[in-house]
Design a protein around this motif. Sequence first.
Motif, mmCIF file in Angstrom:
data_model
loop_
_atom_site.group_PDB
_atom_site.id
_atom_site.type_symbol
_atom_site.label_atom_id
_atom_site.label_comp_id
_atom_site.label_asym_id
_atom_site.label_seq_id
_atom_site.Cartn_x
_atom_site.Cartn_y
_atom_site.Cartn_z
ATOM 1 N N ALA A 51 15.649 -54.387 19.115
ATOM 2 C CA ALA A 51 16.962 -54.715 19.675
ATOM 3 C C ALA A 51 17.141 -56.207 19.940
ATOM 4 O O ALA A 51 18.214 -56.759 19.698
ATOM 5 N N GLY A 52 16.107 -56.868 20.429
ATOM 6 C CA GLY A 52 16.250 -58.255 20.855
ATOM 7 C C GLY A 52 15.971 -59.299 19.794
ATOM 8 O O GLY A 52 15.858 -60.489 20.126
ATOM 9 N N PHE A 53 15.898 -58.902 18.514
ATOM 10 C CA PHE A 53 15.488 -59.843 17.473
ATOM 11 C C PHE A 53 16.436 -59.751 16.278
ATOM 12 O O PHE A 53 16.769 -58.656 15.821
ATOM 13 N N ASP A 54 16.847 -60.929 15.784
ATOM 14 C CA ASP A 54 17.800 -60.903 14.673
ATOM 15 C C ASP A 54 17.098 -60.517 13.373
ATOM 16 O O ASP A 54 15.868 -60.435 13.295
ATOM 17 N N GLU A 55 17.900 -60.291 12.346
ATOM 18 C CA GLU A 55 17.385 -59.745 11.093
ATOM 19 C C GLU A 55 16.349 -60.654 10.443
ATOM 20 O O GLU A 55 15.356 -60.176 9.880
#
Length: 480
Positions: A461-465
């Motif tokens: 959830a807390g990390f971009d692609e």
Amino acid sequence: MKRATSHREGQSTFGEAALAGISLDRVDREPLHRQLASELKRLILAQAIAPGARLPSSRLYAEELGVSRATVVAAVDELIAEGYAEGRHGSGVFVAPDLPDHVLRAAEQVAPLAETGLPRPDEVRPFQPAAPELALFPHEQWAKLMLKTWRNPIRELLASPDPLGWAPLRLAIADHLRAFRGMRCAPEQVVITSGAGEGLELLAQSILKRGDKVLIEEPGYVLIRRTFSELGLKTVSIPVDEGGLDIAKGPKDARAAVVTPARHYPLGMTMPLARRLALLDWARARRSWIIEDDYDSEYRYHGKPLPALMGVDDAGVVISLGSFSKTMLPGLRIGYLVVPHDLLPGLSAVMRERGARVSLFLQPVLAEFMRHGHYAVHIRRMRRLYTRRQLALREAIARHADDVLATTPEPAGMHLICSLKNGMSDRDASKRAGSVGLLAPALSDYFAGEPFRQGLVLGYAGFDEAVIDGSIRKLAEALR
């Protein structure tokens, strides 16, 4: 013109706030104006007074510090002479926006906070479970509501806080739970806590007694087992199956059961209706309690969140445990209990005896944040974002780690369970992940006894692609 005036006022307030950090010693041989000049330089170098900020008037300095205006003028003149500040005709004295080289060299000799030896907070690392997206939190709306609340606070905010919580926040939470989770609860049933830990502690002290048996899920949330054990309760771990906890497999004399029926933590299954009804029947018949941990029920990606157990409880045997740490900010430290009316007197007595443990500072801000609809909008926005990030994690595993990891899509939550395809134990795999800067907890660590399943718990959830993709590549290399 209005914007410029507001900016100057803000800068002046910044400088006035820094007055609290100034200390003058009248016994010291060094003249007071030199001490004041040194203190101001220190604050400027530490950016407690920002570059370009207007310094407060000499009259204000003199009144606050108990010195003459001549002392202040002499100190400010020294700052101007050395390039720390500049005078502007008709406007006052301002910190230099661009400090000269010799001042910058002096600043380099001042140890930054990070080098003082104080511990720094742990950084959020991929793939930390339950870490929400922080950058996209609506900080601007939150700041506006905080300023509105505390710029001219109402009288009730300045009084002793109610240990049960700020009444408008209790109302806002009750409204949210009715709309999102189908709970039939009144505002007086909502009790504000500092999080799940305090909620469990309150229940142990108000409705349970030392030696009571409490059923918990296996695997499950480690905090529940640890908190109850430390308070003298006997926790009995019941292995879950594809339907979650089966109350028929537990001892007959348990006083409570802690469950995550909307989405089991950490395995992710949903408790079917038959199991829920059996659980409610058990609690009614034995006059026991069901503690429903509603930890991330808002993040369901297909359809509306499932109704809570409390929504179908006609006997008043369900207690709901919730928190804003995963839906908003971990540092908020605000959670809640929703308790049946019969439990309110005992719980209130315990809370009034121990006093409020949640600061009143943020409670009215959160109440307004929810009342204005910002919380619901944020939940919907994060739900769409986390849907994309779960897909990004699965696609990254397929691209870079198909030979070592396997996972399946989940309809809800903030993490995936990934099984290991190379025969490695999950604890060894977790250590290898740590060696390359990743945080991938072993599923085995969620068990009280011998684990019947292994894998890695990967939060997304807390990390971009891009971070997810690069981190999976790094994890796959570590596991090979």
